[in-house]
Design an enzyme around this catalytic site. Structure first.
Site, short mmCIF file in Angstrom:
data_model
loop_
_atom_site.label_atom_id
_atom_site.label_comp_id
_atom_site.label_asym_id
_atom_site.label_seq_id
_atom_site.Cartn_x
_atom_site.Cartn_y
_atom_site.Cartn_z
N ASN A 1 -16.33 6.21 -7.00
CA ASN A 1 -14.93 6.63 -7.10
C ASN A 1 -14.59 6.89 -8.57
O ASN A 1 -14.46 5.96 -9.36
CB ASN A 1 -14.03 5.54 -6.52
CG ASN A 1 -12.55 5.91 -6.54
OD1 ASN A 1 -12.12 6.78 -7.29
ND2 ASN A 1 -11.77 5.23 -5.72
N CYS B 1 -5.58 8.74 -8.89
CA CYS B 1 -6.62 9.46 -8.14
C CYS B 1 -6.17 10.80 -7.58
O CYS B 1 -7.01 11.59 -7.16
CB CYS B 1 -7.13 8.57 -7.02
SG CYS B 1 -7.86 7.01 -7.60
N HIS C 1 -10.20 12.95 -1.97
CA HIS C 1 -10.53 11.99 -3.02
C HIS C 1 -11.68 11.12 -2.55
O HIS C 1 -11.65 10.58 -1.43
CB HIS C 1 -9.30 11.16 -3.36
CG HIS C 1 -9.59 9.94 -4.17
ND1 HIS C 1 -10.38 9.95 -5.31
CD2 HIS C 1 -9.21 8.64 -4.00
CE1 HIS C 1 -10.46 8.74 -5.80
NE2 HIS C 1 -9.77 7.91 -5.02
#
Length: 325
Positions: free
Chosen positions: A281, A126, A251
């Protein structure tokens, strides 16, 4: 004095690099909270309250990691009015290629018309885009390359089980890209980055099932405690006070995490990206997708100082200040 000229006051005056163009690709297959909740065996409100996601997008069989990266890359090149043939290096940030070989970057480069371009993948999960952007900045600053296309593309729906409440309702698919070019003054600043391999077992892919397993509570605790100082560190490395930031683009892991991290930047009127609500996500793609969305919505303007902050499996993290193109 315009905002780009003011950047000379940030850090030491020296040649640097800038983001010249942005691109994004969001799959069209929309998954509602009702659908995700049914698969995970929870209530839709549970998803909204625990992670803040209202909907997410999944790729269809033709929307591969490579194909989505190509679409995002095309938009970034067009945004910068750049010729694919002039790209020196293409860096693909991803952790969801179906196989480690061949790499995705070379396929993306060829599809874009960047023939004979150096191309390689970066896997920092990520935080992958933030790592790849730092690499691109370094290549341009060192004179190794003049134009570097950074693309983050993820198809996380292949790697999570819909019935796993820790991952299924959260992770999604998408891609975004940034073209990095030389700049008389730095517009991408040094990253505050690092890793903690001692906790690498918190987010893993089970080799038997090929599905992600995540210790959600421990990841939440690490993110909201250990990473808070990285925000000030990134600002210090850029030579900028947090009060000069116009936006914070962390993020897009979890809405609660975003809110807690943003509290460490005590700036009235600061725009905090919340792309996770509509997009879920998307791992390495989440930071550039959120940045692209803020720019598209005119929430930030050219020259605005923005703090990008990626973090995730590894455990890895990377934060850097950039000026909005």
């Amino acid at each position: 004095m315009n905002k780009v000229a003011e950047s000379a006051k940030i850090g030491r005056p020296q040649p640097g690099s800038r983001i010249a163009g942005l691109g994004a690709y969001r799959p069209s297959f929309l998954i509602s909270n009702e659908e995700a909740a049914t698969a995970a065996g929870v209530e839709p409100d549970w998803i909204a309250q625990r992670v803040g996601v209202q909907e997410r997008r999944h790729a269809d069989e033709n929307e591969t990691v490579v194909n989505m990266a190509v679409a995002a890359g095309k938009e970034a090149l067009a945004d910068a009015q750049a010729d694919p043939a002039d790209i020196d290096v293409l860096v693909l940030a991803t952790c969801s290629m179906p196989s480690p070989m061949p790499n995705g970057a070379a396929q993306v480069a060829t599809a874009l018309g960047c023939h004979a371009t150096a191309a390689f993948d970066v896997n920092a999960a990520c935080s992958g885009f933030s790592h790849a952007l730092a690499v691109a900045d370094g290549l341009v600053r060192a004179g190794i390359a003049r134009q570097v296309l950074v693309v983050a593309s993820e198809r996380m729906s292949d790697w999570v089980a819909p019935d796993d409440r820790n991952t299924g309702p959260i992770f999604a698919d998408g891609a975004a890209a940034a073209l990095v070019q030389p700049s008389p003054l730095p517009q991408i600043f040094p990253p505050a980055w690092g890793s903690n391999g001692a906790q690498s077992d918190l987010i893993v892919i089970d080799p038997a099932t090929r599905q992600m397993e995540m210790a959600g509570r421990k990841v939440f605790r690490w993110t909201t405690t250990a990473l808070a100082p990285i925000i000030q560190d990134a600002c210090d490395r850029a030579g900028i006070a947090p009060s000069r930031l116009k936006a914070f683009v962390p993020h897009q892991a979890n809405l609660r995490i975003l809110d807690i991290l943003a509290q460490n930047i005590d700036v009235r009127g600061l725009t905090v990206a919340q792309d996770v609500i509509q997009t879920g996500n998307t791992c390495a793609a989440s930071v550039p997708l959120a940045l692209h969305a803020l720019r598209k919505d005119n929430a930030i303007a050219s020259g605005d100082a923005v703090l990008l902050f990626g973090f995730g499996a590894g455990l890895t993290y990377a934060a850097q200040v950039v000026l909005c193109p």
